[in-house]
Design a protein around this motif. Sequence first.
Motif, short mmCIF file in Angstrom:
data_model
loop_
_atom_site.label_atom_id
_atom_site.label_comp_id
_atom_site.label_asym_id
_atom_site.label_seq_id
_atom_site.Cartn_x
_atom_site.Cartn_y
_atom_site.Cartn_z
N LEU A 171 59.81 24.82 10.97
CA LEU A 171 61.11 25.41 10.70
C LEU A 171 61.24 25.82 9.23
CD1 LEU A 171 63.41 22.99 12.72
CD2 LEU A 171 63.16 25.44 13.15
N LYS A 172 60.67 25.02 8.36
CA LYS A 172 60.79 25.28 6.93
C LYS A 172 59.81 26.34 6.43
CE LYS A 172 62.73 20.80 5.63
NZ LYS A 172 62.57 19.57 4.81
N HIS A 173 58.88 26.73 7.28
CA HIS A 173 57.88 27.71 6.86
C HIS A 173 57.81 28.87 7.86
CE1 HIS A 173 56.70 24.02 4.72
NE2 HIS A 173 56.30 24.84 3.79
N SER A 174 58.99 29.30 8.29
CA SER A 174 59.08 30.42 9.23
C SER A 174 60.21 31.34 8.80
CB SER A 174 59.37 29.91 10.65
OG SER A 174 58.34 29.07 11.11
N ASN A 175 60.14 32.60 9.23
CA ASN A 175 61.23 33.51 8.92
C ASN A 175 62.46 33.16 9.74
OD1 ASN A 175 61.50 35.26 11.39
ND2 ASN A 175 59.36 35.72 10.89
N ILE A 176 63.61 33.67 9.33
CA ILE A 176 64.88 33.25 9.89
C ILE A 176 64.99 33.55 11.38
CG2 ILE A 176 66.07 35.38 9.24
CD1 ILE A 176 67.52 31.78 9.24
N LEU A 177 64.42 34.65 11.85
CA LEU A 177 64.49 34.99 13.27
C LEU A 177 63.71 33.99 14.12
CD1 LEU A 177 64.15 38.88 13.15
CD2 LEU A 177 66.22 37.51 13.50
N PHE A 178 62.55 33.57 13.60
CA PHE A 178 61.75 32.60 14.33
C PHE A 178 62.43 31.22 14.31
CE2 PHE A 178 57.54 30.26 14.92
CZ PHE A 178 57.42 30.64 16.26
N VAL A 179 63.08 30.88 13.21
CA VAL A 179 63.83 29.63 13.14
C VAL A 179 64.91 29.60 14.21
CG1 VAL A 179 65.46 28.30 11.73
CG2 VAL A 179 63.37 29.20 10.70
N LYS A 180 65.63 30.70 14.36
CA LYS A 180 66.68 30.78 15.38
C LYS A 180 66.10 30.59 16.78
CE LYS A 180 69.84 33.85 12.88
NZ LYS A 180 70.46 35.21 12.87
N GLU A 181 64.94 31.19 17.03
CA GLU A 181 64.33 31.08 18.35
C GLU A 181 63.86 29.65 18.63
OE1 GLU A 181 63.06 32.03 22.15
OE2 GLU A 181 64.47 33.01 20.78
N ILE A 182 63.27 29.01 17.64
CA ILE A 182 62.87 27.61 17.81
C ILE A 182 64.08 26.76 18.15
CG2 ILE A 182 61.93 25.56 16.65
CD1 ILE A 182 60.23 27.48 14.94
N CYS A 183 65.17 26.95 17.44
CA CYS A 183 66.39 26.17 17.70
C CYS A 183 66.93 26.44 19.10
CB CYS A 183 67.46 26.48 16.65
SG CYS A 183 67.08 25.83 15.02
N ARG A 184 66.92 27.71 19.49
CA ARG A 184 67.41 28.05 20.83
C ARG A 184 66.58 27.35 21.91
NH1 ARG A 184 66.53 30.91 25.13
NH2 ARG A 184 64.49 31.63 24.41
N GLN A 185 65.26 27.36 21.74
CA GLN A 185 64.40 26.73 22.73
C GLN A 185 64.49 25.21 22.69
OE1 GLN A 185 60.38 28.22 23.09
NE2 GLN A 185 61.04 30.38 22.89
#
Length: 333
Positions: A171-185
């Motif tokens: 999460l700390k080493h990803s772009n903001i769109l990927f962070v949102k997707e990780i959280c959603r999943q």
Amino acid sequence: MAMRKRKLKHNLIRFGVAWLLRVTNRTPRVLFYHGVDQVDEEDSLHIFPDAFEQEMQFLLKHYEVISIEEFEQRFFTNHFSGREIVVTFDDGYQNNLTHAAPVLQSLRIPFTVFISTAHVESGDYFPTAIARMIIRDSQLQHLSLDCLKLQMPLRDASHRKSVCEAVIQTLKHSNILFVKEICRQLIANVSTDEYQNLCERHHADKPLTWEDVQCLHENYGATIGSHCLQHFICNDYQTEEEITRQLTESKRIIENHLETDCRYLAYPNGVYNAGDVNVFAIQAAEKAGYKLAFTTVTDRLHSNFNPMLMPRLAARFEMEDFIVKLGLKPKYH
């Protein structure tokens, strides 16, 4: 080892070494906390209310606690005494209002809260809090994160903790769109009811609302600064356009809601010498109009310090540790 360290700190205070350090190691310090609540977890971001009040009373007795505005003035005029302390909070948790603000007001201590405006708007928990709730504290037995190509059983507490730490690092080493997707999943792994129950159990991690922010500013005199829109880490994984948007829009939103200037920024994560703040972000912060931008690096302040890379010191949660670390840090160069 932990017992020896505690005994050493106790003796440093008992025999006056901590006092000597406090007298000789004089330098302005900006402290940062996160939350103030009764959370009994080893890695909690929230200090116990009683411990927080003790620390504030100690600061009043032994240091000069000033506002961030006064700190800014002294920095640009190079008129520090070396006894200054500024109290700040990162993220913007609701307990900053319910637990911290009344203590600070009763002691007449000025303070600053750096908020992530999108979380204030939506009420969404921060990504690392979501990871801890789902992976470590839910009833989930099998974790599914297709975006990370991760399908795995969750076993005992130790295994859950290690998996959680790995996801948080991503999460700390990803772009903001990927962070949102990780959280959603992550959230999709549990039912709506269980997620709501987890949020209630982890009420200490609940973000402020705009009504809360207004109350902090108007009723408690808190200075409100930016922590970006979405606890956004300004590193090389992000686009320059998104960095600019996060810094400028969060500032604009705060100014519109509070009808006052937003002069200060705290970079999320903020370890600039480990890549959490890239060169473009430093330039973008200045261009956005911030007067001071704060990191989480414990550097020693000097007169020609970059105002967009100001140092801060993480507060400690145990009183003897707090006293000793204030004396020891930042170290002399």
